[in-house]
Design an enzyme around this catalytic site. Structure first.
Site, PDB file in Angstrom:
ATOM      1  N   CYS A 131      -1.721  -0.801   5.018  1.00  0.00           N
ATOM      2  CA  CYS A 131      -2.564   0.094   4.228  1.00  0.00           C
ATOM      3  C   CYS A 131      -2.621  -0.959   2.876  1.00  0.00           C
ATOM      4  O   CYS A 131      -3.648  -0.899   2.259  1.00  0.00           O
ATOM      5  CB  CYS A 131      -2.054   1.397   3.939  1.00  0.00           C
ATOM      6  N   THR A 132      -1.600  -1.428   2.405  1.00  0.00           N
ATOM      7  CA  THR A 132      -1.584  -2.343   1.167  1.00  0.00           C
ATOM      8  C   THR A 132      -2.196  -3.625   1.315  1.00  0.00           C
ATOM      9  O   THR A 132      -3.036  -4.111   0.460  1.00  0.00           O
ATOM     10  CB  THR A 132       0.004  -2.618   0.969  1.00  0.00           C
TER      11      THR A 132
END
Ligand SMILES: [Zn+2]
EC number: 6.2.1.64
Length: 450
Positions: free
Chosen positions: A217-218
Site C-alpha cells: 500500500c505504501t
C-alpha cells in the site's frame, strides 16, 4: 565363520552410534526428569520421532545433514525454491547438474543416498499449501528460513493448533516445539519456541532488522523513501510496461538502467531524493550476504536443541542465542520474554487508536497496521460488520475485482464509512494463517467520556 558370528554390517551399525549411546544410555546429573537411560531412546530417534525441516537452503542443507548424522531417521523437508548457480558455494547438498531443480527434492535425494539410516521426504511446496492436519504429524519443527513472513505464518499456525483444558490451561500434548534459526551475513540466532509457553516470533518482532519488503500500500500510494520508488517500478511498472518482454534480471545493466530512470521519475513526482543506480542494484537484487560458517554454527545449535527436546537427555536452551563472527566469535544466550500484548499468543484484543474519525481515512488505518512495529502487516484486507448487521468488505487487495471495487474506501474517512468507536475489524494478512480482530479506538470519544 560360524553361524553365530554377528553380522559385520550390524557391528558397524552399532559402532556408528557409540557417541549417541554414551549420552542416551547413561544417566547423568543434567538429565530431565522424564529421561530414562535406555537403548529405546536411540530407537525412538530412528523410527518414531518425526521432524519437519522448513527450508532447504543455506541453513536447511546444514540442518538436514546434522539431523541425519545425529540419528534422526524420519525427516520431512519443505522448500518452494529451485536451485541457482549462486547457491552452490554453501548449499552443499546440490551440484551443478541440479540447477533448476527443486531444493527439497535434491536435498532429500542426497541425504537418502548418503545416510542409510535416514529417510527424508521432500515437499516442493509453500508452507501455506499445508494445513493443520499436515503439521500435526510432527514431534518438532525446525526452521531454516530467510523470510520473516514465513516465520510469522508458521508461528501463527503452531499457536492456532494449541488445545486448551477446561480450566484454560494449555493441553501440553498439543504443543509442537519450534526451533528457529536465522542468519544474515556474519550474524545469526537460534531460538527455542514452545508455543503458548515461551516468547513467540511475534513477541519479539521488534528484534528483526528493518524490513526489506515494503508494504504494497505504501509503495503504490504513499511512497516516502527512494526504496519505495524502486520497489514500485520493480513490482508494478515492470510487469505493466514489460519494456524488454522478459522478467526483470538484476544482472542485466539495460534492465537496471530502465528501472533507475523510471524510479527517478517517480521519485521526482513525490519530491523524494536519493535514488541512485547503486541503490537500484541493491534493491532489485535483494543483496543479502550469506556466510557458510555462520549457517553451519546456527544449524548446529538448532540441531542440538532438537536433539535435547526429542530425548530429554539435557535441559533445552532458554531461549534465544545470538551469534556474531564478524570479528572473532561472540555469542550469548538470554531468555526472551513473552510480550503481554502479543498479536499472536496473548489473546489480548488489539486496538488501533484514531485521533479523529472524521479526518482519519481507511488508508491511514491500513498504513498504521503496516508501519507500526507491533503489527508490521504486509498487505492487509479488512472486513467488518456494520450496525445493521451486514458484513462489509472495507478493503481487499488480494482479489483484483474486489480491490477495484473497494479502492474508493481508502480515501474515505472512518466517519464517512460509518465506522464507530469500538468497531471491530477482521484483518487478514500474509503474515498469519488466521484472521485477527482489531478494535478501533477513537481518541476524541475517550476524552469526552473522561
Ligand atoms: Zn507471542
Amino acid at each position: 565363520m560360524s553361524v553365530h558370528s554377528p553380522n559385520p554390517a550390524l557391528i558397524l551399525q552399532n559402532k556408528r552410534w557409540n557417541g549417541l549411546r554414551n549420552v542416551l544410555e547413561r544417566e547423568g546429573p543434567f538429565c530431565k526428569d522424564d529421561f530414562s537411560a535406555s537403548s529405546d531412546n536411540l530407537e525412538f530417534l530412528q523410527t518414531n520421532c518425526k521432524l519437519l525441516v522448513i527450508g532447504a537452503g543455506g541453513l536447511g542443507c546444514e540442518l538436514l545433514k546434522d539431523l541425519a548424522l545425529m540419528g534422526f531417521g524420519n525427516l520431512h523437508v519443505i522448500d518452494m525454491d529451485t536451485i541457482e548457480l549462486s547457491n552452490l558455494n554453501r548449499q552443499f547438498l546440490f551440484r551443478r547438474t541440479d540447477i533448476g531443480s527443486s531444493k527439497a527434492e535434491c536435498a532429500a535425494r542426497f541425504i537418502n543416498g548418503r545416510v542409510p539410516t535416514c529417510r527424508v521426504t521432500p515437499h516442493f511446496k509453500k508452507i501455506q499449501d499445508f494445513d493443520e492436519t499436515f503439521y500435526q504429524q510432527f514431534n518438532l519443527i525446525v526452521c531454516g528460513l530467510d523470510s520473516i513472513v514465513a516465520r510469522r505464518w508458521i508461528n501463527g499456525m503452531l499457536l492456532s493448533m494449541l488445545r486448551y483444558e477446561d480450566d484454560g490451561s494449555i493441553d501440553t500434548t498439543s504443543i509442537i516445539p519450534m526451533i528457529d534459526g536465522g542468519t544474515e551475513g556474519f550474524k545469526g540466532n537460534a531460538r527455542v519456541i514452545l508455543p503458548g509457553y515461551t516468547a513467540c516470533i511475534e513477541c519479539t518482532l521488534d528484534l528483526f532488522p528493518p524490513q526489506v519488503n515494503y508494504p504494497l500500500c505504501t509503495i503504490a500510494n504513499t511512497p516516502r523513501l527512494p526504496e519505495h520508488c524502486i520497489e514500485y517500478v520493480k513490482i508494478i511498472q515492470w510487469d505493466k510496461e514489460s519494456p524488454f518482454g522478459v522478467p526483470l534480471d538484476g544482472d542485466d545493466p539495460q534492465h537496471i538502467g530502465w528501472v533507475y530512470e523510471r524510479a527517478l521519475e517517480r521519485a521526482n513526482e513525490f519530491n523524494i531524493t536519493g535514488v541512485t543506480y547503486r541503490l537500484v542494484q541493491g534493491v532489485v537484487k535483494h543483496i543479502i550476504p550469506a556466510v557458510a560458517s555462520t549457517n553451519a554454527v546456527i544449524a548446529a545449535a538448532c540441531a542440538l536443541e532438537v536433539f535435547k527436546l526429542a530425548t530429554s537427555c539435557y535441559d533445552y536452551m532458554s531461549n534465544y542465542l545470538n551469534f556474531n563472527d564478524l570479528d572473532g566469535i561472540y555469542t550469548y544466550t538470554y531468555e526472551a520474554e513473552k510480550s503481554e500484548g502479543c498479536l499472536a499468543c496473548s489473546n489480548v484484543p488489539q486496538t488501533v487508536t484514531v485521533d479523529d474519525p472524521n479526518t482519519t481515512t481507511l488508508e491511514d488505518v491500513i498504513k498504521q497496521l503496516c508501519d507500526s512495529p507491533r503489527f508490521q502487516l504486509k498487505n492487509p484486507s479488512l472486513t467488518t460488520v456494520m450496525k445493521d448487521g451486514k458484513q462489509k468488505t472495507l478493503y481487499m487487495s488480494t482479489v483484483k475485482s474486489i480491490e477495484v471495487a473497494t479502492r474508493k474506501n481508502l480515501t474515505q474517512s472512518l466517519g464517512e464509512l460509518g465506522l464507530q468507536d469500538g468497531q471491530q475489524l477482521t484483518v487478514t494478512d500474509v503474515t498469519s494463517p488466521s484472521a485477527m480482530i482489531v478494535q478501533l479506538k477513537f481518541q476524541g470519544n475517550e476524552i469526552e467520556m473522561v
